[in-house]
Design a protein around this motif. Structure first.
Motif, PDB file in Angstrom:
ATOM      1  N   UNK A   1       0.839  -1.199   0.000  1.00 58.76           N
ATOM      2  CA  UNK A   1       0.000   0.000   0.000  1.00 58.76           C
ATOM      3  C   UNK A   1       0.880   1.257   0.000  1.00 58.76           C
ATOM      4  N   UNK A   2       0.540   2.216  -0.842  1.00 63.88           N
ATOM      5  CA  UNK A   2       1.249   3.494  -0.968  1.00 63.88           C
ATOM      6  C   UNK A   2       2.729   3.275  -1.263  1.00 63.88           C
ATOM      7  N   UNK A   3       2.976   2.483  -2.318  1.00 64.25           N
ATOM      8  CA  UNK A   3       4.353   2.107  -2.657  1.00 64.25           C
ATOM      9  C   UNK A   3       5.188   3.313  -3.097  1.00 64.25           C
ATOM     10  N   UNK A   4       4.557   4.360  -3.645  1.00 66.10           N
ATOM     11  CA  UNK A   4       5.309   5.549  -4.028  1.00 66.10           C
ATOM     12  C   UNK A   4       5.943   6.197  -2.804  1.00 66.10           C
ATOM     13  N   UNK A   5       5.241   6.162  -1.686  1.00 67.55           N
ATOM     14  CA  UNK A   5       5.815   6.683  -0.446  1.00 67.55           C
ATOM     15  C   UNK A   5       7.055   5.889  -0.053  1.00 67.55           C
ATOM     16  N   UNK A   6       6.997   4.598  -0.288  1.00 74.18           N
ATOM     17  CA  UNK A   6       8.116   3.722   0.070  1.00 74.18           C
ATOM     18  C   UNK A   6       9.339   3.998  -0.808  1.00 74.18           C
ATOM     19  N   UNK A   7       9.121   4.187  -2.109  1.00 73.11           N
ATOM     20  CA  UNK A   7      10.226   4.404  -3.039  1.00 73.11           C
ATOM     21  C   UNK A   7      10.950   5.720  -2.759  1.00 73.11           C
ATOM     22  N   UNK A   8      10.207   6.716  -2.356  1.00 76.00           N
ATOM     23  CA  UNK A   8      10.787   8.038  -2.108  1.00 76.00           C
ATOM     24  C   UNK A   8      11.028   8.271  -0.615  1.00 76.00           C
ATOM     25  N   UNK A   9      11.348   7.206   0.093  1.00 74.63           N
ATOM     26  CA  UNK A   9      11.523   7.260   1.542  1.00 74.63           C
ATOM     27  C   UNK A   9      12.884   6.685   1.903  1.00 74.63           C
ATOM     28  N   UNK A  10      13.462   7.166   2.995  1.00 68.58           N
ATOM     29  CA  UNK A  10      14.724   6.613   3.504  1.00 68.58           C
ATOM     30  C   UNK A  10      14.560   6.324   4.985  1.00 68.58           C
ATOM     31  N   UNK A  11      14.454   5.060   5.335  1.00 65.67           N
ATOM     32  CA  UNK A  11      14.228   4.705   6.734  1.00 65.67           C
ATOM     33  C   UNK A  11      15.420   5.070   7.617  1.00 65.67           C
ATOM     34  N   UNK A  12      16.626   5.109   7.055  1.00 61.69           N
ATOM     35  CA  UNK A  12      17.791   5.500   7.848  1.00 61.69           C
ATOM     36  C   UNK A  12      17.684   6.950   8.306  1.00 61.69           C
ATOM     37  N   UNK A  13      17.230   7.814   7.401  1.00 59.16           N
ATOM     38  CA  UNK A  13      17.024   9.217   7.760  1.00 59.16           C
ATOM     39  C   UNK A  13      15.927   9.335   8.807  1.00 59.16           C
ATOM     40  N   UNK A  14      14.852   8.575   8.614  1.00 67.13           N
ATOM     41  CA  UNK A  14      13.739   8.645   9.552  1.00 67.13           C
ATOM     42  C   UNK A  14      14.175   8.217  10.950  1.00 67.13           C
ATOM     43  N   UNK A  15      15.006   7.189  11.051  1.00 71.11           N
ATOM     44  CA  UNK A  15      15.480   6.754  12.365  1.00 71.11           C
ATOM     45  C   UNK A  15      16.331   7.828  13.031  1.00 71.11           C
ATOM     46  N   UNK A  16      17.063   8.590  12.241  1.00 70.70           N
ATOM     47  CA  UNK A  16      17.821   9.706  12.817  1.00 70.70           C
ATOM     48  C   UNK A  16      16.894  10.806  13.303  1.00 70.70           C
ATOM     49  N   UNK A  17      15.758  10.975  12.634  1.00 69.46           N
ATOM     50  CA  UNK A  17      14.758  11.929  13.103  1.00 69.46           C
ATOM     51  C   UNK A  17      14.187  11.503  14.453  1.00 69.46           C
ATOM     52  N   UNK A  18      14.262  10.206  14.746  1.00 65.90           N
ATOM     53  CA  UNK A  18      13.724   9.656  15.984  1.00 65.90           C
ATOM     54  C   UNK A  18      14.813   9.399  17.036  1.00 65.90           C
ATOM     55  N   UNK A  19      15.978   9.959  16.858  1.00 65.65           N
ATOM     56  CA  UNK A  19      17.121   9.663  17.730  1.00 65.65           C
ATOM     57  C   UNK A  19      16.807   9.911  19.198  1.00 65.65           C
ATOM     58  N   UNK A  20      17.325   9.022  20.038  1.00 67.67           N
ATOM     59  CA  UNK A  20      17.183   9.137  21.495  1.00 67.67           C
ATOM     60  C   UNK A  20      18.531   9.505  22.102  1.00 67.67           C
ATOM     61  N   UNK A  21      18.534  10.137  23.290  1.00 67.98           N
ATOM     62  CA  UNK A  21      19.788  10.578  23.901  1.00 67.98           C
ATOM     63  C   UNK A  21      20.474   9.518  24.761  1.00 67.98           C
ATOM     64  N   UNK A  22      20.067   8.269  24.616  1.00 63.56           N
ATOM     65  CA  UNK A  22      20.720   7.204  25.400  1.00 63.56           C
ATOM     66  C   UNK A  22      21.200   6.103  24.467  1.00 63.56           C
TER      67      UNK A  22
END
Length: 420
Positions: free
Chosen positions: A235-256
């Protein structure tokens, strides 16, 4: 790092997207009558903070908890329970996998390493050298035959199992109250490992998981329900193609640091954590979190909880993420690309998401070379390239051929979807 550019990214992309994702999670949890949510470390750190603000503002009957865990802390205690699936997990590839990384996944001592390598006639020379896909396949085929490795895996898994279950029991995971876990997503392996562990301890519920996106389908129906917001495998494969999960995980970075296990301390069970990120990265993480929290507080003054419009909110996220992740400016690529990242469960290495040294690798992303490499992947002479953490970000740093590079990467992602 350009702090001003980084702040603009956080204020205009990261914070709004995460805010709407959490709003969706809480809306769905209420619809399904789920009264407890576990936000999984570390991607769930800032998500849980946003959720707590929602709960406080609107007096929601949902308990939000932060669960210290990682792929490593959940997989290790399962290895003695799941048979040959253990080897599929232990021998997974990655961006920069060495023989040492594989052995570190089982926490082998130096003596144990030597015994295993001697048994299968593997040399410890160049043990830290990055393996090509062909080399990884050959080495892991040898390691599968090692009885010593099998014995050590089972022993080490059994040693950490009880501590893990005690921590879960303390955190209420064995209660009868229906709950869901909340995470970034991608393959669903953490939900599967958690389900395996809880069932082994007598839990008999249905697991629910809320995810930003999923690249894979659940392995088994018994793993529970997976709910995706931004994209799934089909579902919503265009979102997947134009997405970078590595960048997203950095957006979610924790301080520990990463959770590597659990121990008892003065009657309570606590996580054992690796060292936190280095000071420069830690400052960046704290800054990002503070901006996200500030955005959430400002938005909560304007909204009504029941007014969540799923399609509208998701469309907004699509516009922001597709543009930023797939077509960043040079300044954006440098600001976000300075985050260091590791995809391996050991966190034994770390490289920037994107920098100028990566640009030369773009030539290996030629669609024709990649198709040929896939068709003749058994050849040890095939071209091996350095996998880029954020290919679209690296394109932004190139001086020329940007459209060509973009088309090659975009088409390859489409081919991968068709193949699957």
């Amino acid at each position: 790092m350009d702090l001003q550019t980084f702040q603009v990214i956080t204020d205009t992309v990261t914070a709004p997207v995460l805010f709407n994702y959490v709003w969706w999670v809480l809306t769905e949890a209420k619809k399904q009558g789920l009264r407890r949510l576990y936000f999984l470390a570390r991607d769930g750190y800032v998500l849980e903070k946003i959720a707590q603000k929602f709960v406080s503002k609107f007096n929601l009957d949902i308990e939000c908890r932060y669960l210290y865990c990682s792929r490593k802390s959940l997989r290790m205690p399962t290895y003695h329970l799941i048979g040959d699936e253990t080897y599929r997990l232990l021998f997974l590839g990655g961006y920069h996998v060495s023989l040492s990384d594989i052995l570190d996944r089982v926490e082998l001592t130096q003596v144990e390493r030597k015994e295993v390598l001697r048994e299968v006639n593997l040399s410890s020379e160049d043990i830290d050298k990055k393996l090509t896909k062909f080399q990884l396949e050959a080495i892991t085929n040898l390691l599968r035959r090692s009885e010593k490795l099998r014995t050590y895996v089972i022993e080490k898994s059994q040693q950490v199992y009880n501590n893990t279950i005690h921590y879960f029991e303390q955190e209420g995971l064995l209660d009868t109250l229906p709950f869901a876990i909340v995470d970034s997503g991608w393959t669903g392996s953490m939900q599967r490992s958690l389900r395996q562990l809880l069932e082994s301890a007598g839990w008999r519920g249905v697991m629910h998981g809320f995810y930003f996106g999923m690249y894979e389908q659940p392995k088994e129906k018994r793993d529970g329900n997976y709910y995706c917001w931004y994209f799934s495998k089909t579902v919503r494969v265009q979102n997947r193609i134009l997405f970078c999960n590595n960048v997203f995980e950095c957006m979610l970075s924790a301080p520990h640091g990463m959770t590597v296990g659990y121990e008892q301390d003065e009657g309570n069970w606590k996580p054992v954590l690796m060292k936190p990120p280095v000071s420069t990265q830690l400052e960046r993480i704290h800054f990002q979190i503070s901006r996200i929290e500030h955005y959430a507080e400002e938005e909560l003054r304007k909204i009504v909880f029941s007014n969540f419009q799923n399609e509208h909110q998701r469309k907004e996220a699509e516009q922001k993420l597709r543009r930023f992740m797939a077509r960043p400016t040079k300044m954006e690529a440098l600001a976000m690309g300075s985050f260091t990242f590791c995809d391996d469960i050991t966190e034994g290495y770390g490289f920037p998401l994107a920098d100028f040294s990566h640009v030369s690798e773009l030539k290996h992303y030629n669609i024709f070379l990649r198709v040929c490499g896939h068709l003749f992947r058994k050849s040890s002479k095939q071209i091996e390239r350095t996998e880029l953490y954020w290919p679209y970000g690296v394109i932004a740093l190139a001086e020329s051929y940007k459209v060509w590079y973009f088309l090659n990467i975009y088409l390859w992602e489409w081919l991968r979807l068709i193949k699957k």
